[in-house]
Design an enzyme around this catalytic site. Structure first.
Site, PDB file in Angstrom:
ATOM      1  N   HIS A  68       7.456 -66.121 -42.874  1.00 29.62           N
ATOM      2  CA  HIS A  68       8.750 -66.873 -43.227  1.00 29.62           C
ATOM      3  C   HIS A  68       9.405 -66.401 -44.306  1.00 29.62           C
ATOM      4  O   HIS A  68      10.601 -66.175 -44.523  1.00 29.62           O
ATOM      5  CB  HIS A  68       8.388 -68.240 -42.739  1.00 29.62           C
ATOM      6  CG  HIS A  68       8.355 -68.683 -41.343  1.00 29.62           C
ATOM      7  ND1 HIS A  68       9.315 -69.709 -40.712  1.00 29.62           N
ATOM      8  CD2 HIS A  68       7.663 -68.131 -40.413  1.00 29.62           C
ATOM      9  CE1 HIS A  68       9.036 -69.403 -39.277  1.00 29.62           C
ATOM     10  NE2 HIS A  68       8.064 -68.749 -39.113  1.00 29.62           N
ATOM     11  N   THR A 248     -11.969 -69.977 -30.933  1.00 31.47           N
ATOM     12  CA  THR A 248     -12.148 -69.808 -32.449  1.00 31.47           C
ATOM     13  C   THR A 248     -10.797 -69.705 -33.209  1.00 31.47           C
ATOM     14  O   THR A 248     -10.417 -68.974 -33.811  1.00 31.47           O
ATOM     15  CB  THR A 248     -12.836 -68.404 -32.585  1.00 31.47           C
ATOM     16  OG1 THR A 248     -12.135 -67.130 -32.020  1.00 31.47           O
ATOM     17  CG2 THR A 248     -14.329 -68.436 -32.294  1.00 31.47           C
ATOM     18  N   ASP A 253     -10.088 -62.870 -35.346  1.00 33.85           N
ATOM     19  CA  ASP A 253     -10.540 -61.820 -34.253  1.00 33.85           C
ATOM     20  C   ASP A 253      -9.639 -61.624 -33.278  1.00 33.85           C
ATOM     21  O   ASP A 253      -8.357 -62.008 -33.171  1.00 33.85           O
ATOM     22  CB  ASP A 253     -11.869 -62.603 -33.867  1.00 33.85           C
ATOM     23  CG  ASP A 253     -11.262 -64.069 -32.914  1.00 33.85           C
ATOM     24  OD1 ASP A 253     -10.375 -64.284 -32.716  1.00 33.85           O
ATOM     25  OD2 ASP A 253     -12.389 -64.793 -32.672  1.00 33.85           O
TER      26      ASP A 253
END
Ligand code: HEM
Ligand SMILES: *[C@@H]1O[C@H](CO)[C@@H](O)[C@H](O)[C@H]1NC(C)=O
Ligand SMILES: *[C@@H]1O[C@H](CO)[C@@H](O)[C@H](O)[C@H]1NC(C)=O
Ligand SMILES: CC(=O)N[C@H]1CO[C@H](CO)[C@@H](O)[C@@H]1O
Length: 327
Positions: A68, A248, A253
Site C-alpha cells: 500500500h 499454513t 509457501d
C-alpha cells in the site's frame, strides 16, 4: 567561432559528469547507513523478532503495508501519516486502508533505531518499512533478500491519490496497473502470492458466497466460509476475518496457488488469475513448485521495495513516522 564551440562542448561534458556524479552519490546503496547507523539492519531484525513472537499476525500486515505504501507515490512512507486538523485526509484514511495494521510496530522499530543510531534520527521511515517487510518475509519462512538503503520520506500523503485495486477488480485492469509500476504479469502473479499469509475480513468477499453467477468457488470451501461469515442479507454486528491459507497462514509457501487451482480462494480478483490467459500459466507453474515460488517471491518483494523511491535530498527523514517534520 571554433573556441566557442569547444567551450560549449566542455560545458556540456562538465554538466554530464556532474549529473553522473550526483546520481552516484544520491542512489540507494547497501552501505548507506554504514557510518551513521551501522547496526540499523540488525536492530530492525531483533525488534521484529520480538514483535513477531508476541503477535504472528503482524508480519503479514507489514507485507501488506509495504504494498500500500509503494503503490501510492512510491515507497516513501506516505502511508504512515496520521490525520491532523491541518491535513485531515492522508492516504491511510482511504477505503482500501481501513484494515491496515502495524502502525504501532513501525513506531516501535523507528524508536529502537533512533535511540541507537549516532545522532538520533538517521534512518528514514521508508527504509524502516522496507526493512521490516524484509524481516517479515524471513520470519514467515521466506528467503532473506538484500536491500539497498537511502530512501527518503515523502512530504505529501493524500487519500484521493490512493488508487489501489478492489478485491472485485477485473484482472485486466490490475495487470495494467501493476505494469504501470514496472511489473510483468509473471511478477504480478508472484506478488499476489503474498495472499498465502494473513487473512481477510468477510466484508472483502462475502458477496461471493451467495452469488449464483460466481460458480467458481469450491462447495465445501464456500460452506465453511458461510459458517464463518453468515449470508449477505444477515446483518452482522461484527466483520469476522479468516485466513487466506487456513493450513499454513504464517508460512510463505505456494499453497495460495494450489488454492487458486482448486477454486478455494477468498478474493474474486485472485481467483480470476487461475483462468485468465495472461496469468494462468504462471499460477500453474508456481502451484507446481514451492521452491521456485519462494525464491521468486523474495526477488519481487525486493523489486517492490524500490518502486518510485525518493533519493538524495528529496523529501525528508521523518523523526516520527506518523507525522511530517513540519506542519
Ligand atoms: C489486486 C491486488 C490486491 C488486492 C485487490 C488485494 C486485496 C486485499 C484484501 C481485500 C485483503 C484483506 C483485507 C481485509 O479484509 O482485512 C488483503 C490482505 C492482504 N494483502 Fe492484498 N491485495 C492485493 C495485492 C497484494 C499485494 C501485491 C501484496 C503484497 C505483496 C498483498 C499483501 C496482502 C497481505 C499480506 C494481506 C493480509 C494482511 C493481514 O493479514 O493483515 N496484497 N489484500
Ligand atoms: C552510499 O550513499 C551515501 C549517501 O549518498 C554515500 O555517502 C556513500 O558513499 C555511498 N556508499 C557507497 C558504497 O556507494
Ligand atoms: C474451478 O472452476 C472452473 C471455472 O468454473 C472450472 O472450470 C474448474 O473445473 C474448477 N476446478 C475445480 C478443481 O473445481
Ligand atoms: C488504519 C487507519 O488509519 N484506518 C482508517 C481508515 O479510514 C477510516 C475512515 O476514513 C478511519 O476511521 C480509520 O482509522
Amino acid at each position: 567561432m571554433g573556441s566557442v564551440v569547444l567551450l560549449v562542448q566542455l560545458l556540456l561534458l562538465l554538466a554530464t559528469m556532474a549529473a553522473i556524479c550526483s546520481s552516484f552519490t544520491s542512489a540507494l546503496n547497501a552501505s548507506y547507513y554504514a557510518s551513521t547507523c551501522p547496526d540499523a539492519e540488525s536492530i530492525v531484525q531483533t525488534t521484529m523478532e520480538r514483535l513477531h513472537y508476541n503477535d504472528p499476525t503482524l508480519a503479514p500486515a507489514i507485507i501488506r503495508m509495504l504494498f500500500h505504501d509503494c503503490f501510492v507515490r512510491g515507497c516513501d512512507a506516505s502511508i504512515t501519516i496520521n490525520p491532523t486538523p491541518h491535513s485531515p485526509s492522508p492516504e491511510r484514511t482511504a477505503i482500501p486502508n481501513h484494515t491496515l495494521r502495524g502502525f504501532d510496530a513501525i513506531d516501535a522499530v523507528k524508536q529502537a533505531l533512533d535511540s541507537s543510531c549516532h545522532g538520533g534520527t538517521v534512518v528514514s521511515c521508508a527504509d524502516t518499512l522496507v526493512l521490516m517487510a524484509r524481516e517479515s518475509v524471513t520470519l514467515l519462512g521466506g528467503d532473506r533478500y538484500s536491500l539497498a538503503l537511502g530512501r527518503r520520506d515523502g512530504v505529501q500523503s493524500n487519500a484521493w491519490e490512493v488508487d489501489l485495486p478492489a478485491p472485485f477488480a477485473r484482472l485486466d485492469d490490475v495487470i495494467a496497473s501493476f505494469a504501470g509500476k514496472g511489473f510483468t504479469a509473471d511478477e504480478t502473479v508472484v506478488l499476489f502470492g503474498a495472499h498465502t499469509v494473513g487473512g481477510a475480513h468477510c466484508s472483502s468477499f462475502r458477496y461471493r458466497l451467495t452469488n449464483p453467477d460466481d460458480g467458481t468457488m469450491d462447495e465445501a470451501f464456500c460452506s465453511d466460509l458461510l459458517d464463518t461469515c453468515g449470508v449477505e442479507d444477515q446483518t452482522l454486528d461484527t466483520d469476522p476475518a479468516t485466513f487466506f491459507d487456513p493450513d499454513t497462514p504464517f508460512v510463505v509457501d505456494n499453497n495460495y496457488y494450489k488454492q487458486l487451482v482448486g477454486n478455494r480462494t477468498l478474493l474474486q480478483v485472485d481467483q480470476e488469475a487461475a483462468t485468465h490467459p495472461a496469468t494462468k500459466q504462471y499460477v500453474a507453474y508456481y502451484a507446481a513448485s514451492n521452491d521456485v515460488f519462494v525464491q521468486r517471491f523474495s526477488e519481487v518483494m525486493a523489486k517492490l521495495s524500490n518502486v518510485g523511491v525518493l533519493e538524495g535530498d528529496a523529501g525528508e527523514v521523518r523523526k516520527v513516522c506518523s507525522r511530517f517534520n513540519t506542519g
